[in-house]
Design an enzyme around this catalytic site. Structure first.
Site, mmCIF file in Angstrom:
data_model
loop_
_atom_site.group_PDB
_atom_site.id
_atom_site.type_symbol
_atom_site.label_atom_id
_atom_site.label_comp_id
_atom_site.label_asym_id
_atom_site.label_seq_id
_atom_site.Cartn_x
_atom_site.Cartn_y
_atom_site.Cartn_z
ATOM 1 N N LYS A 252 -0.968 38.532 -4.709
ATOM 2 C CA LYS A 252 -0.508 39.956 -4.759
ATOM 3 C C LYS A 252 -1.677 40.711 -4.969
ATOM 4 O O LYS A 252 -2.788 40.666 -5.819
ATOM 5 C CB LYS A 252 0.544 39.605 -5.590
ATOM 6 N N GLU B 89 20.343 41.365 -12.305
ATOM 7 C CA GLU B 89 20.942 42.321 -13.054
ATOM 8 C C GLU B 89 23.202 41.520 -13.569
ATOM 9 O O GLU B 89 22.750 41.881 -14.805
ATOM 10 C CB GLU B 89 21.706 43.559 -11.668
ATOM 11 N N ARG C 34 24.579 46.393 -8.779
ATOM 12 C CA ARG C 34 25.100 45.070 -8.537
ATOM 13 C C ARG C 34 25.179 44.576 -9.311
ATOM 14 O O ARG C 34 26.064 43.579 -9.242
ATOM 15 C CB ARG C 34 23.490 44.375 -8.501
#
Ligand SMILES: Cc1ncc(C[n+]2csc(CCOP(=O)(O)OP(=O)(O)O)c2C)c(N)n1
Length: 639
Positions: free
Chosen positions: A288, A377, A405
């Site tokens: 990243k 979640e 969610r």
């Protein structure tokens, strides 16, 4: 804006231009693409590290696959800047995330190359599988369907539901697992350990080389590719089953790991994989922030750094005179630690947003009592519910839009059992440049209709602290939702002593005449400003900070509806079913009649932009409140 694309990149408007270049040009094209992203994001703000990490992958995917006919689905989509630049949006990329400019995420209405609208994570495999099955049903055997998903997004249940299904659908699906060991914060959980194991395993890497040798032959075999593929599969299986491959168990053919920054290698591998039918997973290793040293070193900070000087790497903070009010998220992060020091039942839970919601402060101070559960979640809510059955008091912090969610879990696992879970909903209201996928528009409405749920929103830092304090008291003992916005509050001196707030009680901010403004949460500050300015015009509306959308302060409302015939409600949430609707219901139920004007988010999806631009568009900022008051009073004069 005078940022020029490099000599190759400027010749590429669409992937068909890219495909005209020789494979040997691809490293240079990747370099130019990376430079272009750095140049623009440094002056324009946006997600950064994720797009840098997939530059080579992006180039290879568009080079090998026949996009947009082949369907490429990005997961989350915060890493798709290179994709946008290569697919017709190079010259408008400087409008990325700006009001009326292009979206920071793939969006179907923006380009035919954006096959699926994203922003929330872990949808890519389901969506790409849906596309693959549709192609199969239409008899299209050649079309390719590719989901690019990060190791963070892969932790979500939804991704596994899709893998489980895809394993038995004989459809043309390639999942590219972009493994950089990072979510926004370091990735967590057993899957991460597994991916690391598979990456460093000597046995595996030896087999892998043999597999690639075989794969290399496939293209020469043409129609016999399938036969070769099954040999490849057997080679993988016989050796690998010894150490058991998770993806193979789900009936995916697993390939990799491959160096995701070697663009020529990626092109070769993807060309080979094109000829292998059925569900396949390609495990790609990337870094990243690749190519920008600081972003490689501090990947969380550079996930979305804000403006920065690309030469010095300095992140530019807006200049300020004197002490500034803190971010609401930091008030949450510090306050939960203060409360948890006194109440040993308190625990903290976040689904993959420790630095976004500042639970990282508690994770550092009390590592045993604060949990990052990954992008999960649903699990975060039910896990909290489980802890609550045992007498703990979980503070489950979820961004308002991601809470969508976990809705069934809120209803079925928490509220139905009346469990003492405190939901702290960060980013409640219009979230700004991330746009409609991230606006927290619906939580007041969706929390308000659940029995047992207490629904609150603080107008400032002090109220946030006091709501958190009140929520954890043993006598509260009910599901409790506290929603607050992204960004800063209004009180530089925010660390006030705790005070118990009576549940379901509002407060009068200023008394007045003719018109009463009823606000919920942070927009109360817009009302304060509006009232101050209206006073100069001789208009004196009253203002109430209601604090709770449920239970409503009925005593106060009886008083208000007896005294005022003009009511204005203000909220940073959807008008349908929200706080203003609650006031309307109260009026109906009690046979009052008044002129009620509701200000808030209208019944449509609001695009991206600066919050103040969006408040203006939605018409609930100080200016809009003033107009509403003038209009109400003007009407009174007309009558
Ligand atoms: C449902 C949902 N929860 C949380 C987020 C916030 N979020 C955006 S990107 C991200 C990390 C994704 O990690 P990964 O998939 O590994 O991609 P990377 O950024 O490392 O490329 C998270 C948690 C989200 N977009 N959607």
């Amino acid at each position: 804006m005078d940022i020029k694309a490099g000599k190759y990149l400027k010749q590429i408007t669409f992937p068909e231009d890219l495909r005209k270049f020789k494979e040997s040009d691809l490293p240079e094209i990747s370099k130019e693409l990376r430079d272009y992203i750095i140049d623009i994001v440094s002056v324009n703000v946006g997600h950064f590290g994720a797009s840098l990490g997939v530059v080579e992958l992006t180039v290879a995917l568009h080079y090998v696959f026949n996009t947009p006919d082949d369907q490429l689905v990005w997961d989350v989509g915060h890493q798709a800047y290179g994709h946008k630049i290569l697919t017709g949006r190079r010259d408008i990329f400087h409008t990325n995330r700006i009001y009326k400019g292009i979206s920071g995420f793939p969006k179907r209405s923006e380009s035919e190359f954006d096959t699926f609208g994203v922003g929330h994570s872990s949808t890519s495999i389901s969506a790409a599988l849906g596309m693959a099955v549709a192609s199969r049903l239409k008899g299209d055997k050649n079309r390719q369907h590719i989901a690019v998903i990060g190791d963070g997004a892969m932790t979500a249940g939804l991704a596994f539901e899709a893998m489980n299904h895809a394993g038995v659908e004989n459809s043309n699906l390639l999942v590219v697992l972009n493994d950089n060991c990072m979510s926004i914060d370091p990735n967590v959980g057993a899957l991460k350990e597994y991916l690391t194991d598979i990456t460093v395993s000597h046995t595996y890497n030896k087999v892998k080389d043999e597999v690639w040798k075989l794969l290399g032959k496939i293209s020469k075999f043409g129609p016999n590719a399938q036969e070769i593929a099954s040999k490849v599969e057997n080679a993988v299986k016989t050796t690998l089953l010894k150490q058991s491959n998770l993806f193979e168990s789900l009936r995916f053919r697993y390939f990799g790991p491959v160096d995701g920054h070697d663009v020529n290698r990626l092109v070769k591998v993807m060309n080979d994989l094109k000829d292998i039918p059925g569900p396949k997973i390609l495990h790609v290793l990337t870094v990243k922030g690749k190519g920008y040293e600081l972003a490689e070193k501090d990947q969380t900070k550079w996930h979305s750094p804000g403006l920065f000087d690309k030469i010095s790497g300095e992140i530019i903070k807006p200049s300020s005179n004197g002490p500034q009010p803190p971010k609401y998220q930091d008030v949450f992060g510090n306050t939960i630690v203060e409360l948890a020091e006194k109440n040993d039942k308190i625990v903290g839970v976040t689904p993959a947003m420790p630095s976004g919601c500042s639970l990282n402060i508690m994770m550092k101070a009390m590592p045993d009592r604060a949990f990052d559960v990954g992008i999960a979640e649903q699990h975060a809510v039910t896990f909290s519910a489980g802890m609550a059955t045992q007498g703990l008091i979980p503070f489950c912090n979820i961004y308002s839009s991601f809470m969508q969610r976990g809705y069934d879990q809120v209803v079925h696992d928490v509220a139905l059992q009346n469990l003492h879970v405190v939901f702290c909903l960060d980013r409640g209201g219009l979230a700004g440049a991330d746009g409609p996928t991230h606006h927290g528009a619906f939580d007041i409405a969706f929390m308000r209709c659940i029995p047992n749920m207490i629904v609150s929103a603080p107008m400032n830092e002090q109220e946030l602290r006091n709501l958190m304090y009140t929520a954890q008291l043993p006598e509260t003992n009910a599901p409790f939702s506290i929603r607050y916005p992204r960004g800063n509050g209004v009180m530089p001196e925010w660390k006030t002593p705790f005070e118990k707030l009576p549940i379901g009680k509002g407060r009068m901010v200023r008394d007045g005449e003719e018109v009463a403004i009823l606000s919920l949460g942070h927009p109360g500050n817009f009302a304060v400003k509006a009232c101050e300015e209206l006073e100069k015009e001789g208009l004196l509306p009253a203002h109430y900070d209601m604090r709770f959308a449920k239970p409503l302060d009925e005593e106060l409302l009886h008083d208000i509806f007896s005294r005022f015939k003009k009511i204005i409600t203000v909220e940073d949430g959807c008008l349908m079913g929200g706080f203003g609707s609650a006031i309307g219901e109260f009026m109906m139920n009690n046979n009052y009649s008044a002129r009620v004007t509701r200000l808030g988010i209208p019944d449509r999806f609001i695009d991206h932009g600066e919050p103040k631009e969006l408040y203006d568009e939605c018409h609930f900022d100080a200016k809009a409140i003033k107009e509403a008051v003038r209009q109400a009073i003007g009407e009174a004069i007309l009558v």
